[in-house]
Design an enzyme around this catalytic site. Structure first.
Site, PDB file in Angstrom:
ATOM      1  N   SER A 242      -3.391  -5.001  -7.674  1.00  0.00           N
ATOM      2  CA  SER A 242      -3.961  -3.788  -7.099  1.00  0.00           C
ATOM      3  C   SER A 242      -3.992  -2.686  -8.141  1.00  0.00           C
ATOM      4  O   SER A 242      -3.226  -2.695  -9.109  1.00  0.00           O
ATOM      5  CB  SER A 242      -3.134  -3.325  -5.898  1.00  0.00           C
ATOM      6  N   ASP A 243      -4.863  -1.697  -7.948  1.00  0.00           N
ATOM      7  CA  ASP A 243      -4.746  -0.482  -8.720  1.00  0.00           C
ATOM      8  C   ASP A 243      -3.528   0.290  -8.205  1.00  0.00           C
ATOM      9  O   ASP A 243      -2.939  -0.053  -7.181  1.00  0.00           O
ATOM     10  CB  ASP A 243      -6.027   0.356  -8.627  1.00  0.00           C
ATOM     11  N   TRP A 244      -3.164   1.342  -8.900  1.00  0.00           N
ATOM     12  CA  TRP A 244      -1.935   2.085  -8.652  1.00  0.00           C
ATOM     13  C   TRP A 244      -1.819   2.494  -7.171  1.00  0.00           C
ATOM     14  O   TRP A 244      -2.559   3.336  -6.693  1.00  0.00           O
ATOM     15  CB  TRP A 244      -1.893   3.314  -9.548  1.00  0.00           C
ATOM     16  N   GLU A 245      -0.933   1.813  -6.456  1.00  0.00           N
ATOM     17  CA  GLU A 245      -0.609   2.116  -5.048  1.00  0.00           C
ATOM     18  C   GLU A 245      -1.809   1.996  -4.115  1.00  0.00           C
ATOM     19  O   GLU A 245      -1.792   2.526  -3.001  1.00  0.00           O
ATOM     20  CB  GLU A 245       0.026   3.503  -4.927  1.00  0.00           C
TER      21      GLU A 245
END
Length: 685
Positions: A242-245
């Protein structure tokens, strides 16, 4: 070291957990074998955490990720700038060197290339991509994956590229970063998916799911996008991170009620590794116990992560020692030479009214804060940079032995008391004024969208005032995106688009200014004449009234079109020829022309091939890039350039979004950009 079959459920889930923070909780989890990846850790931090992982109950090493967007220690031009070189080999070499530098700090996953296609320069992250065209974007994606994953070294971690941001992240509404993309299925498949398909075919080991909502379903919770298209249709078998969070942010998107539901949706969609939010660590075990996820599903995701670690050679190796890795450092001179070449090839000459190249000894004034600036030459995502190694514009001129007078004139966004008066005074006493104006590195990149993409007002006032006392101005534009330069194009005799070209900025610019190197960069993202034109791009479709005006208050055409870029010499195109005027389906077709350097300077020219399907069962663009070749021609030299036109080039997605090749009339354009070219026809029978 444990095998998957010997691991506890908690340990398997740990392989799906990545953190960018490191506190007591992460240290404890790592020591217990419940974290599989970290990001933003380097050197001694990497060594310490890898050793802690190897001493844990699992004994499984970590994936260590980092954003190596256009360099690590050596900073190259921002990717948008480097795409203007149209030199795939050069692009690949910069990525290979960047990966090696990162590997020396223990990095084994590189969060690049960004392969998002974008047609909106207000979006700050256009700096990280290859522009507006899906064909060029696909070719650049292949080159960058090859470079990042070359791994032609010993005794260092191997590196995995991570193609991002899957998918349509480059189409946010209003150019606002993180905003949703509301696009058709056709646009998704024709414009935004091809570079990811190219990255997969090039063997990319990981893909990053994006932040954005795509037609109502955020991608990091979009099972059809990830499992259906990426894994099912494109055949991607690697790891999705995933991208950040972005998994936990499914709550903000209002498709998950809490972090627990977000974890279920993200995992079911096909996201293998949750970056930093911790929702997998907190909730996946409970979801398995409740029967909402199965152990078999966890095993599949953890198995993909372990397979990646195996491909990276992390198992069975001696422990990573930062001292050993740093002994294998690159010869600094080689890195500098590559950075200089990349910067030279990226600069685009937008306009030149017989002012450039400058003659040695020209009485020169240099004006603009950015001329004496190190960090802003580097652009966004400047890696682990040694800022003092960045060569300013002033230093580049000094390195050539040129004398000049310098005045800052103003700040980036504000006036300086007496600054304009001092600038006018020195400008009035010289032959040529070099104005270095534009954006700082913090004005483009992630979360750096701009509604007004002109040169900031204080700098525009400075430029106009200086031109009142000396019209011989060379404007050097520093930016991470196309800017609206309508007044500048109408009034300034010479304009160079410097972009943010990295460590060797000043040296590269000086060589261009004085004709030591002939500019050859070509735009890969259209420059609008006004923000009101956006989105504006070359491969548009006709309307039912194509000759009617688009606007009544501004020009219809962009300021600088796709492929635009001047030279200090003149290239002539002639003798367009097709091997057949009526080829049959499956028959070989060649198109060729003769390119001649008619000027006095040696130079490079990128020849572009565009094709148009004149009449089809679905509407087609007015032209589409299908090939390019960069030629070097000495003054007076001619070369023949030839392209093969294949059925794949002529095919398109029919009304059912299935590949189709139809008989009929096609137009062929071969030339220097999307508006200046030779034109031919053939009938496919």
């Amino acid at each position: 070291m444990k095998r998957l079959s010997d691991m506890t459920l908690e340990e398997k889930i740990g392989q799906l957990v990545m953190y960018g923070k490191y506190g007591e909780a992460q240290q404890k989890a790592l020591a217990e074998g419940r974290i599989g990846s970290f990001l933003n850790n380097r050197g001694e931090e990497t060594q310490m955490r890898q050793n802690l992982a190897l001493d844990s109950p699992t004994g499984i090493p970590l994936i260590m990720g980092d954003d190596v967007i256009h360099g690590f220690r050596t900073i190259f031009p921002i990717p948008l700038a480097l795409s203007c070189s149209f030199d795939l080999g050069l692009i690949e070499e910069t990525c290979a060197l960047s990966a090696r530098e990162a590997a020396m700090e223990g990095i084994n996953m590189i969060f690049a290339p960004m392969v998002d296609i974008s047609r909106d320069p207000r979006w700050g992250r256009v700096a990280e991509g290859a522009g507006e065209d899906p064909y060029l974007g696909s070719e650049v994606a292949r080159a960058r994956v090859r470079g990042y994953q070359r791994n032609d070294w010993e005794d260092l971690p191997k590196t995995a590229a991570c193609a991002k941001h899957y998918v349509a992240y480059g189409a946010p509404q209003g150019g606002r970063d993180y905003d949703g993309a509301d696009i058709s299925e056709r646009s998704l498949r024709e414009i935004y998916l091809p570079p990811f398909d190219a990255a997969v075919k090039a063997g990319v080991m990981s893909v990053m799911s994006s932040f954005n909502d795509l037609n109502g379903i955020p991608v990091s919770g979009n099972e059809r996008a990830i499992r259906g298209i990426l894994r099912g249709e494109l055949g991607f078998g690697g790891v999705v991170v995933s991208d950040w969070e972005s998994v936990e942010e499914l709550v903000n998107h209002s498709i998950a009620s809490d972090g627990r539901e977000a974890a279920r949706l993200g995992f079911k969609a096909g996201v293998d590794i949750d970056m930093n939010s911790g929702v997998y660590e907190r909730y996946l075990k409970e979801l398995v116990r409740e029967g909402k996820l199965t152990v078999e599903e966890i095993d599949q995701a953890a198995g993909r992560v372990l397979k990646l670690k195996e491909r990276l050679g992390l198992f069975g190796k001696k422990r990573f020692r930062i001292e050993d890795a740093r002994r294998l450092s690159l010869e600094n001179l080689a890195a500098k030479e590559l950075a200089l070449k990349a910067a030279r090839e990226s600069i685009v000459l937008l306009k030149n009214r017989d002012l450039l190249p400058l003659r040695k000894g020209t009485k020169l004034a240099v004006i603009g804060k950015l001329a004496d600036d190190r960090p802003d030459m580097l652009g966004c995502w400047a890696g682990q940079v040694e800022v003092q190694e960045s060569v300013t514009v002033l230093e580049g001129l000094e390195n050539l032995g040129e004398e000049f007078r310098y005045e800052r004139g103003c700040e980036i966004n504000s006036d300086i008391e007496g600054g304009i008066d001092r600038a006018r005074e020195i400008a009035s006493k010289v032959q040529v004024v070099l104005m270095v104006l534009g954006e700082t590195s913090s004005m483009s990149g992630e979360n750096r969208s701009r509604a007004d993409i002109t040169i900031p007002a204080a700098q525009r006032r400075l430029l106009r005032s200086v031109m009142e006392v000396n019209e011989n101005v060379v404007l050097v534009v520093v930016s991470g995106r196309p800017l609206v330069l309508s007044w500048e194009e109408a009034n300034v005799p010479a304009i160079l688009q410097l972009w943010q070209p990295g460590h060797q900025a000043g040296n590269a610019l000086a060589e261009i200014l004085y004709g030591i190197h002939n500019p050859s960069g070509k735009l890969t993202l259209t420059f609008p004449a006004s923000v009101g034109q956006i989105p504006v791009y070359y491969n548009r479709k006709n309307t039912g009234r194509p000759l009617f005006k688009k606007y009544i208050d501004i020009q219809d055409e962009p300021l600088f079109p796709f492929g635009w870029g001047l030279s200090y010499t003149d290239f002539d195109y002639e003798d367009l020829a097709l091997s057949s005027g009526s080829p049959k389906m499956g028959e070989e077709l060649k198109v060729s022309a003769r390119v001649t350097n008619r000027g006095d300077h040696d130079g490079s020219e990128t020849v572009m091939l565009f094709v148009r399907d004149v009449t089809a069962s679905v509407t087609r663009p007015v032209m589409e890039l299908k090939g390019f070749e960069k030629l070097f021609l000495k003054a007076g030299q001619s070369k023949n350039v030839q392209f093969d036109i294949t059925g794949e080039m002529l095919s398109f997605l029919d009304e059912n979004l299935k590949p189709a090749l139809e008989k009929g009339r096609f137009e062929v354009f071969l030339g220097r950009n999307s508006v200046e070219h030779l034109k031919g026809y053939f009938e496919l029978i």
